[in-house]
Structures are given as C-alpha cells and as structure tokens.
Design a protein around this motif. Structure first.
Motif, PDB file in Angstrom:
ATOM      1  N   UNK A   1      -3.645  20.375  38.720  1.00 34.07           N
ATOM      2  CA  UNK A   1      -2.239  20.742  38.560  1.00 34.07           C
ATOM      3  C   UNK A   1      -2.125  21.567  37.284  1.00 34.07           C
ATOM      4  N   UNK A   2      -1.429  22.677  37.377  1.00 32.55           N
ATOM      5  CA  UNK A   2      -1.154  23.521  36.213  1.00 32.55           C
ATOM      6  C   UNK A   2       0.307  23.320  35.857  1.00 32.55           C
ATOM      7  N   UNK A   3       0.554  22.896  34.631  1.00 35.39           N
ATOM      8  CA  UNK A   3       1.909  22.554  34.203  1.00 35.39           C
ATOM      9  C   UNK A   3       2.297  23.411  33.001  1.00 35.39           C
ATOM     10  N   UNK A   4       3.495  23.964  33.045  1.00 37.17           N
ATOM     11  CA  UNK A   4       4.018  24.804  31.963  1.00 37.17           C
ATOM     12  C   UNK A   4       4.061  24.011  30.650  1.00 37.17           C
ATOM     13  N   UNK A   5       3.361  24.490  29.631  1.00 37.11           N
ATOM     14  CA  UNK A   5       3.407  23.870  28.309  1.00 37.11           C
ATOM     15  C   UNK A   5       4.724  24.235  27.631  1.00 37.11           C
ATOM     16  N   UNK A   6       5.132  23.434  26.701  1.00 40.08           N
ATOM     17  CA  UNK A   6       6.334  23.710  25.918  1.00 40.08           C
ATOM     18  C   UNK A   6       6.098  25.001  25.140  1.00 40.08           C
ATOM     19  N   UNK A   7       6.850  26.055  25.403  1.00 43.35           N
ATOM     20  CA  UNK A   7       6.592  27.353  24.762  1.00 43.35           C
ATOM     21  C   UNK A   7       6.842  27.360  23.255  1.00 43.35           C
ATOM     22  N   UNK A   8       7.528  26.369  22.724  1.00 40.68           N
ATOM     23  CA  UNK A   8       7.789  26.345  21.278  1.00 40.68           C
ATOM     24  C   UNK A   8       6.597  25.801  20.501  1.00 40.68           C
ATOM     25  N   UNK A   9       5.628  25.223  21.185  1.00 45.43           N
ATOM     26  CA  UNK A   9       4.451  24.679  20.506  1.00 45.43           C
ATOM     27  C   UNK A   9       3.255  25.576  20.770  1.00 45.43           C
ATOM     28  N   UNK A  10       2.415  25.751  19.775  1.00 50.82           N
ATOM     29  CA  UNK A  10       1.249  26.617  19.924  1.00 50.82           C
ATOM     30  C   UNK A  10      -0.004  25.927  19.415  1.00 50.82           C
ATOM     31  N   UNK A  11      -1.156  26.390  19.889  1.00 49.95           N
ATOM     32  CA  UNK A  11      -2.447  25.935  19.396  1.00 49.95           C
ATOM     33  C   UNK A  11      -2.619  24.433  19.436  1.00 49.95           C
ATOM     34  N   UNK A  12      -3.122  23.887  18.327  1.00 52.60           N
ATOM     35  CA  UNK A  12      -3.406  22.463  18.240  1.00 52.60           C
ATOM     36  C   UNK A  12      -2.136  21.632  18.397  1.00 52.60           C
ATOM     37  N   UNK A  13      -0.979  22.176  18.017  1.00 46.77           N
ATOM     38  CA  UNK A  13       0.274  21.433  18.181  1.00 46.77           C
ATOM     39  C   UNK A  13       0.559  21.194  19.663  1.00 46.77           C
ATOM     40  N   UNK A  14       0.263  22.178  20.488  1.00 43.11           N
ATOM     41  CA  UNK A  14       0.545  22.060  21.915  1.00 43.11           C
ATOM     42  C   UNK A  14      -0.412  21.084  22.594  1.00 43.11           C
ATOM     43  N   UNK A  15      -1.677  21.084  22.165  1.00 46.01           N
ATOM     44  CA  UNK A  15      -2.669  20.252  22.839  1.00 46.01           C
ATOM     45  C   UNK A  15      -3.096  19.055  22.014  1.00 46.01           C
ATOM     46  N   UNK A  16      -2.771  19.048  20.715  1.00 44.58           N
ATOM     47  CA  UNK A  16      -3.216  17.972  19.852  1.00 44.58           C
ATOM     48  C   UNK A  16      -4.579  18.275  19.259  1.00 44.58           C
ATOM     49  N   UNK A  17      -4.891  17.639  18.174  1.00 47.18           N
ATOM     50  CA  UNK A  17      -6.179  17.858  17.508  1.00 47.18           C
ATOM     51  C   UNK A  17      -7.343  17.337  18.365  1.00 47.18           C
ATOM     52  N   UNK A  18      -7.122  16.236  19.064  1.00 46.71           N
ATOM     53  CA  UNK A  18      -8.131  15.686  19.960  1.00 46.71           C
ATOM     54  C   UNK A  18      -7.716  16.110  21.364  1.00 46.71           C
ATOM     55  N   UNK A  19      -8.664  16.644  22.129  1.00 46.78           N
ATOM     56  CA  UNK A  19      -8.308  17.255  23.396  1.00 46.78           C
ATOM     57  C   UNK A  19      -9.422  17.073  24.419  1.00 46.78           C
ATOM     58  N   UNK A  20      -9.172  17.494  25.632  1.00 47.71           N
ATOM     59  CA  UNK A  20     -10.159  17.478  26.707  1.00 47.71           C
ATOM     60  C   UNK A  20     -11.385  18.280  26.277  1.00 47.71           C
ATOM     61  N   UNK A  21     -12.577  17.702  26.419  1.00 50.57           N
ATOM     62  CA  UNK A  21     -13.797  18.427  26.076  1.00 50.57           C
ATOM     63  C   UNK A  21     -14.178  19.384  27.210  1.00 50.57           C
ATOM     64  N   UNK A  22     -14.250  18.882  28.439  1.00 49.30           N
ATOM     65  CA  UNK A  22     -14.469  19.745  29.598  1.00 49.30           C
ATOM     66  C   UNK A  22     -14.165  18.977  30.871  1.00 49.30           C
ATOM     67  N   UNK A  23     -14.010  19.713  31.954  1.00 54.44           N
ATOM     68  CA  UNK A  23     -13.821  19.136  33.273  1.00 54.44           C
ATOM     69  C   UNK A  23     -15.006  19.590  34.119  1.00 54.44           C
ATOM     70  N   UNK A  24     -15.867  18.648  34.528  1.00 54.93           N
ATOM     71  CA  UNK A  24     -17.073  18.969  35.269  1.00 54.93           C
ATOM     72  C   UNK A  24     -16.830  19.053  36.758  1.00 54.93           C
ATOM     73  N   UNK A  25     -17.387  20.078  37.364  1.00 56.28           N
ATOM     74  CA  UNK A  25     -17.285  20.302  38.799  1.00 56.28           C
ATOM     75  C   UNK A  25     -18.708  20.328  39.368  1.00 56.28           C
ATOM     76  N   UNK A  26     -19.127  19.225  39.995  1.00 58.25           N
ATOM     77  CA  UNK A  26     -20.471  19.186  40.561  1.00 58.25           C
ATOM     78  C   UNK A  26     -20.515  20.073  41.799  1.00 58.25           C
ATOM     79  N   UNK A  27     -21.478  20.983  41.810  1.00 56.57           N
ATOM     80  CA  UNK A  27     -21.598  21.893  42.946  1.00 56.57           C
ATOM     81  C   UNK A  27     -22.546  21.316  43.988  1.00 56.57           C
ATOM     82  N   UNK A  28     -22.372  21.735  45.204  1.00 53.56           N
ATOM     83  CA  UNK A  28     -23.255  21.398  46.300  1.00 53.56           C
ATOM     84  C   UNK A  28     -24.151  22.606  46.486  1.00 53.56           C
ATOM     85  N   UNK A  29     -25.456  22.431  46.273  1.00 53.06           N
ATOM     86  CA  UNK A  29     -26.342  23.574  46.442  1.00 53.06           C
ATOM     87  C   UNK A  29     -27.626  23.440  45.643  1.00 53.06           C
ATOM     88  N   UNK A  30     -28.212  24.603  45.377  1.00 54.09           N
ATOM     89  CA  UNK A  30     -29.509  24.697  44.709  1.00 54.09           C
ATOM     90  C   UNK A  30     -29.355  25.468  43.397  1.00 54.09           C
TER      91      UNK A  30
END
Length: 160
Positions: A59-88
């Motif tokens: 889901x893509x959700x509109x962030x509050x446009x008045x907040x930027x950078x670390x303020x918008x996401x916080x100092x601690x944040x998602x490191x990554x989202x892993x997508x396991x592929x099917x294949x070689x």
C-alpha cells in the motif's frame, strides 16, 4: 483446560507492507514498471498494489506534506523489504539488468550464504531486495546463518 494466552503464537499466512510516499499517484507507475505490480484499489490518499495473487501486497500512502526527511519517517526506519524471487541465478541477473536499464538506484549486491540479495531503492528512498534463496532447508539455513553471523558479503553479480 485451555492454553494460557502467552503460549499463543501467530500463524502468519502472508504479509503486506504499507509505505508512506510523497505522492502515491505518481509512485504507482514505478511499482507497476519495476516490480510488475497491478493496481487493485485507490482512495483519496492511497493506492493498493498486488503481485497478482491477493488483493494487495503493498500500500502506498500519502505522507504528511508538511514533514520532510527524518521527521516524516523517524530516525529509526524500515531497513528493507525483501522479495524472494522464484527462479535461478540467471533470473536474478536478468532482474539486475532490468533495474540498471530503468536507472533504478542499486544499493548493494550480497551473498548471505543462504542466498543472494540485490538491494535497490524506489523513488522515495525505500529499500527493497530481490532475494534468491539457495538453501531451502530451514534447519540448514538457520545453521548457516548462525555459523556465518548472518552475513552480507559483497557479491559480483553480472547483469543480463
């Protein structure tokens, strides 16, 4: 006699993730083009996307446009989202080539000893990983990760 509630553990069937983005209606194109997703629903401030099996995976959700950078996401944040592929390995190499052709920023390519990871970012800076698992036995995977201290060693992947 019933089991105490502290013994209850969730049985996860699948996951999804919701990400704050600057503009979900602009970002949706990248997710369709790069990740091959389809739009399944849309609201005033959000877009739901699917890999084609369930109603939504991201889901893509509109962030509050008045907040930027670390303020918008916080100092601690998602490191990554892993997508396991099917294949070689060739499928992972093809995905690498596709990302390069689309000028998607590559963060790193790693050997995790249980598989290989290709890390990249979306236009809002969220980090994703295409992951090719090479050890499919979970017990062996736990042993290898522990033995190697959950490695993220650089790996030279040649794009196709």
């Amino acid at each position: 006699m019933s089991t105490p509630t502290e013994d209850v553990k969730p049985r996860i069937r699948r996951t999804h993730i919701a990400l704050y983005v600057k503009n979900p209606f602009e970002a949706v194109g990248w997710y369709k083009d790069v990740l091959g997703m389809i739009e399944t629903a849309r609201g005033e401030r959000w877009v739901f996307l699917s890999f084609g099996t369930k109603h939504h995976d991201i889901a893509l959700i509109q962030a509050d446009p008045t907040m930027e950078g670390a303020q918008a996401r916080g100092e601690i944040n998602l490191q990554h989202y892993g997508l396991e592929i099917d294949g070689t390995m060739d499928d992972l190499r093809r995905l690498y080539g596709m990302l390069l052709r689309k000028n998607v920023p590559i963060v790193k390519i790693t050997d995790h000893k249980v598989g290989y990871g290709l890390y990249f970012t979306d236009p809002d800076g969220h980090r994703f990983e295409f992951f090719l698992e090479t050890i499919h036995d979970d017990e062996e995977g736990r042993r290898v990760l522990g033995e190697h201290n959950a490695p993220s060693d650089p790996f030279d992947l040649q794009p196709l």
